[in-house]
Design an enzyme around this catalytic site. Sequence first.
Site, short mmCIF file in Angstrom:
data_model
loop_
_atom_site.label_atom_id
_atom_site.label_comp_id
_atom_site.label_asym_id
_atom_site.label_seq_id
_atom_site.Cartn_x
_atom_site.Cartn_y
_atom_site.Cartn_z
N ARG A 82 -13.21 28.49 48.64
CA ARG A 82 -13.02 29.06 47.32
C ARG A 82 -12.61 30.52 47.45
O ARG A 82 -12.86 31.17 48.47
CB ARG A 82 -14.31 28.95 46.49
CG ARG A 82 -14.80 27.53 46.30
CD ARG A 82 -16.12 27.52 45.53
NE ARG A 82 -16.59 26.16 45.27
CZ ARG A 82 -17.42 25.49 46.07
NH1 ARG A 82 -17.87 26.07 47.19
NH2 ARG A 82 -17.81 24.27 45.76
N LYS B 174 -21.25 28.41 46.16
CA LYS B 174 -21.33 28.11 44.73
C LYS B 174 -22.43 27.10 44.43
O LYS B 174 -23.11 27.18 43.40
CB LYS B 174 -19.98 27.57 44.24
CG LYS B 174 -19.95 27.22 42.76
CD LYS B 174 -18.59 26.69 42.37
CE LYS B 174 -18.56 26.28 40.90
NZ LYS B 174 -17.24 25.74 40.51
N HIS C 114 -6.67 28.61 42.65
CA HIS C 114 -7.61 27.51 42.85
C HIS C 114 -6.89 26.22 43.26
O HIS C 114 -7.50 25.35 43.89
CB HIS C 114 -8.44 27.27 41.58
CG HIS C 114 -9.53 26.26 41.78
ND1 HIS C 114 -10.65 26.53 42.53
CD2 HIS C 114 -9.67 24.99 41.34
CE1 HIS C 114 -11.44 25.46 42.55
NE2 HIS C 114 -10.86 24.51 41.83
N ARG D 124 -7.12 25.19 46.88
CA ARG D 124 -8.28 24.41 47.34
C ARG D 124 -8.00 22.92 47.19
O ARG D 124 -8.33 22.12 48.06
CB ARG D 124 -9.51 24.84 46.53
CG ARG D 124 -10.79 24.06 46.84
CD ARG D 124 -11.98 24.81 46.25
NE ARG D 124 -13.16 23.99 46.10
CZ ARG D 124 -14.02 23.70 47.07
NH1 ARG D 124 -13.80 24.14 48.29
NH2 ARG D 124 -15.08 22.97 46.83
N HIS E 194 -18.41 20.07 48.60
CA HIS E 194 -18.64 19.25 47.41
C HIS E 194 -19.92 18.44 47.59
O HIS E 194 -20.07 17.73 48.59
CB HIS E 194 -17.47 18.30 47.16
CG HIS E 194 -16.25 18.98 46.66
ND1 HIS E 194 -15.23 19.38 47.49
CD2 HIS E 194 -15.89 19.34 45.40
CE1 HIS E 194 -14.29 19.96 46.77
NE2 HIS E 194 -14.65 19.96 45.51
N TYR F 266 -10.03 15.60 44.02
CA TYR F 266 -9.13 16.47 44.78
C TYR F 266 -8.23 15.67 45.71
O TYR F 266 -7.22 16.17 46.20
CB TYR F 266 -9.95 17.45 45.63
CG TYR F 266 -10.54 18.59 44.85
CD1 TYR F 266 -9.81 19.76 44.66
CD2 TYR F 266 -11.80 18.51 44.31
CE1 TYR F 266 -10.34 20.82 43.94
CE2 TYR F 266 -12.35 19.56 43.59
CZ TYR F 266 -11.61 20.72 43.42
OH TYR F 266 -12.15 21.76 42.72
#
Length: 368
Positions: free
Chosen positions: A220, A245, A319, A322, A346, A355
């Site tokens: 990130r 995060k 973003h 990513r 994740h 993704y």
Amino acid sequence: MASIKTTPSGTFQLSVKNKLLPKTFWATFDTFEEAKRYGQQLDGLLAQGIVPASLLEPRKGPSTSWSLKRCIAEYVRANTLPVSETKLLGTIENQMLGVTSANMNFEWAESWIRTMKRQLNLAPSTIRHRHGALARCLDWILRTRPEILAQNPLRLLKRGFAAYSVDDERHVLANGGTVKVDTERDRRLDPEEEERVLAVLADASPERTFFILALETAMRMRECYTLLVGQVSTKKRTIHLERTKNGDDRQVPLSTPALALLAEYMSANADHIAKREGRLFPFWSGDASVYVLDATTADLSAKFKAHFTAAKVEDFGFHDLRHEATCRLYEKTTLSDVLIAKITGHRDLRMLKRYASLRGSDLAARLW
């Protein structure tokens, strides 16, 4: 003692009789499993002499219920949370002033979700994020202070609760709103676009290294710009991230191009990095306050948006790198979902799959 019966409408009605309760407790659930689970939980508390405040009759004197504000404050104080989650809980707290544990029931949970759709007109993904943050808070309250909360009503909501129902759509449209739906972002970076971006970024510049690092690691933006030289191990070929995060630590493996890039960058910028007290990149001052971090993220996002525009790469943000990096992990390796999740950070494999949208041409090339 808890007992369950089926109603004519097909729901399941739980009744609990106990001498500690002022009267028989009744509750209706959509499934037998939900009713059974709640009944067992309540029986267990009553066996210990604990009566949840929400089941007591109103009485004079101090209340045993907690305000939602206090629930959130205690949870934040006792747990190490990502900055993003703390901010999200603050938003929720301001949205639900006056709510207490005494009125946190299934009807309240449904009402909150309905408010986020019909009044705030939020996207399903935003609703899920807010629900998840508060649900984790109430899970902790339930574990540590069962006398405050008998159950977590947010966990009783049906799967798909964040989607707009027909009634929600009708209400939103009647009030001039927009029906929000889940959209999966699948913007990929074509090789030609990547070349144009690299042409815009000066050789050996921090921006160029930053761009390639994000593309090679799926890190990130904040994880990249807060990097310290001590987090990079060229010997182990890893970057160690702390308190990401999701609140977890993780090791990010470095590809051969990423390793060579970082080694060259750190060698060429050793003096500057030392003056920055070990910060690899010059974009962040080192101040870890929420205001400074948010401002840095906003500034960098705008800076790279300008670079992408100069390179004629439209509808693309930082973003998206990513997303692109995660797709490449699927395309270039045989790693399983679990191993890729360890790299990207994740927690939910369902989110990871969002993704992993591979190009149709790449999939077609693998067919006979």
